[in-house]
Design an enzyme around this catalytic site. Sequence first.
Site, PDB file in Angstrom:
ATOM      1  N   TYR A  56      -2.793  -3.101 -10.619  1.00  0.00           N
ATOM      2  CA  TYR A  56      -2.785  -2.834  -9.171  1.00  0.00           C
ATOM      3  C   TYR A  56      -1.938  -3.874  -8.429  1.00  0.00           C
ATOM      4  O   TYR A  56      -1.087  -3.530  -7.607  1.00  0.00           O
ATOM      5  CB  TYR A  56      -4.235  -2.832  -8.650  1.00  0.00           C
ATOM      6  N   SER A 102       0.795  -1.235   0.000  1.00  0.00           N
ATOM      7  CA  SER A 102       0.000   0.000   0.000  1.00  0.00           C
ATOM      8  C   SER A 102       0.827   1.286   0.000  1.00  0.00           C
ATOM      9  O   SER A 102       0.264   2.356  -0.236  1.00  0.00           O
ATOM     10  CB  SER A 102      -0.943   0.019   1.199  1.00  0.00           C
ATOM     11  N   VAL A 137       0.973  -3.831   3.959  1.00  0.00           N
ATOM     12  CA  VAL A 137       0.863  -5.125   4.645  1.00  0.00           C
ATOM     13  C   VAL A 137       2.118  -5.994   4.564  1.00  0.00           C
ATOM     14  O   VAL A 137       2.168  -7.058   5.176  1.00  0.00           O
ATOM     15  CB  VAL A 137      -0.351  -5.969   4.173  1.00  0.00           C
ATOM     16  N   LYS A 141       0.537   3.398  -2.985  1.00  0.00           N
ATOM     17  CA  LYS A 141      -0.635   4.255  -3.188  1.00  0.00           C
ATOM     18  C   LYS A 141      -0.250   5.739  -3.138  1.00  0.00           C
ATOM     19  O   LYS A 141      -0.934   6.590  -3.708  1.00  0.00           O
ATOM     20  CB  LYS A 141      -1.723   3.916  -2.161  1.00  0.00           C
ATOM     21  N   TYR A 149      -4.664   4.240   7.673  1.00  0.00           N
ATOM     22  CA  TYR A 149      -6.024   3.686   7.724  1.00  0.00           C
ATOM     23  C   TYR A 149      -6.796   4.193   8.938  1.00  0.00           C
ATOM     24  O   TYR A 149      -6.716   5.369   9.278  1.00  0.00           O
ATOM     25  CB  TYR A 149      -5.967   2.146   7.712  1.00  0.00           C
TER      26      TYR A 149
END
Length: 308
Positions: free
Chosen positions: A192, A62, A262, A65, A244
């Site tokens: 992705y 992530s 992760v 991103k 998050y």
Amino acid sequence: MDKNILEDILQNNRKYIKLGEVATYIPQLAKANKEDLGLCIKDMNGDMYACGDYEKKFTIQSMSKVITFTSCLLDNSIEDVKKTVSFEPTSTAFNAIVDLEIKNRHRPLNPFINAGAIACISMLKENTYQEKFDRIINFIKLLSLNENIDYDEEVYESERKTGSRNRALAYYMQSTGIIDKDVDIEKLLEVYFKICSIKVNCIDLSNIALIYANNGVNPFTKERYFSKEVSKIVVATMALCGMYDESGEIAVTVGIPSKSGVSGGILSVLPSKMGIGIYGPALNDKGTSVAGLKILESVSEKFDLSIY
Ligand SMILES: NC(=O)CC[C@H](N)C(=O)O
């Protein structure tokens, strides 16, 4: 900054590893060594302070991103981006489905949850899916100051085979018009998954973070990679949404805009000062490195780095 102090911080926080578990929902990530722990800090003068397993490679997950969102902002006006994804924190997990149906006119709440990143990739202006991936990996090479960046074929395959949740998010977004009806969702997800599988180490993360700390300019060559305006939007969104549904707590305890993944990596941007990369694959229940987060907290406290 004293390297011995950092070494002490790393060792003192090693005890938190046992509170976490490596990610298993992507089978290939379960192979990580839970005991690994690394830290790299790079400042504007190019001085680097690193300890532990800072050279160990892991997948960017992530943290990619940040780069995807930046690229999306470079290709589209902020108004157009906002029609697809907003910049609001979540109170649910990074791969939650529920918010898409009931909140925010079906838009993902922010670009740092899975739905938001997948929507951002769909907005990149390249014509082919391969070009979208090439664009992102080349940008990561540029920002990490590392030409040798590559992706991990096995992690990619593992994600592709087990990515039902991401498929659900993407098809749902297509059903509501957030993703264009002409988009081939399977191909979009391949991009992705491949982006998430790009391999980095703590040095790469600290270099990427340093460019954001310097408002889009490489502090060594003075080359500009993106505008100050884009940098500010991305870093502000990291501060509010990068960790998050734990972002508020981390703003209080750490106070450094950060993005986790992760694989156990954390990328942290200390504006005008430094870039930080951390690795520790044992995760807390939000999907963030448990000992890594404690290290970040200790570094922030020890050197008084909170931006607030
Ligand atoms: N939080 C993460 O790092 C999630 C990224 C992971 N590739 C996924 O899609 O589930």
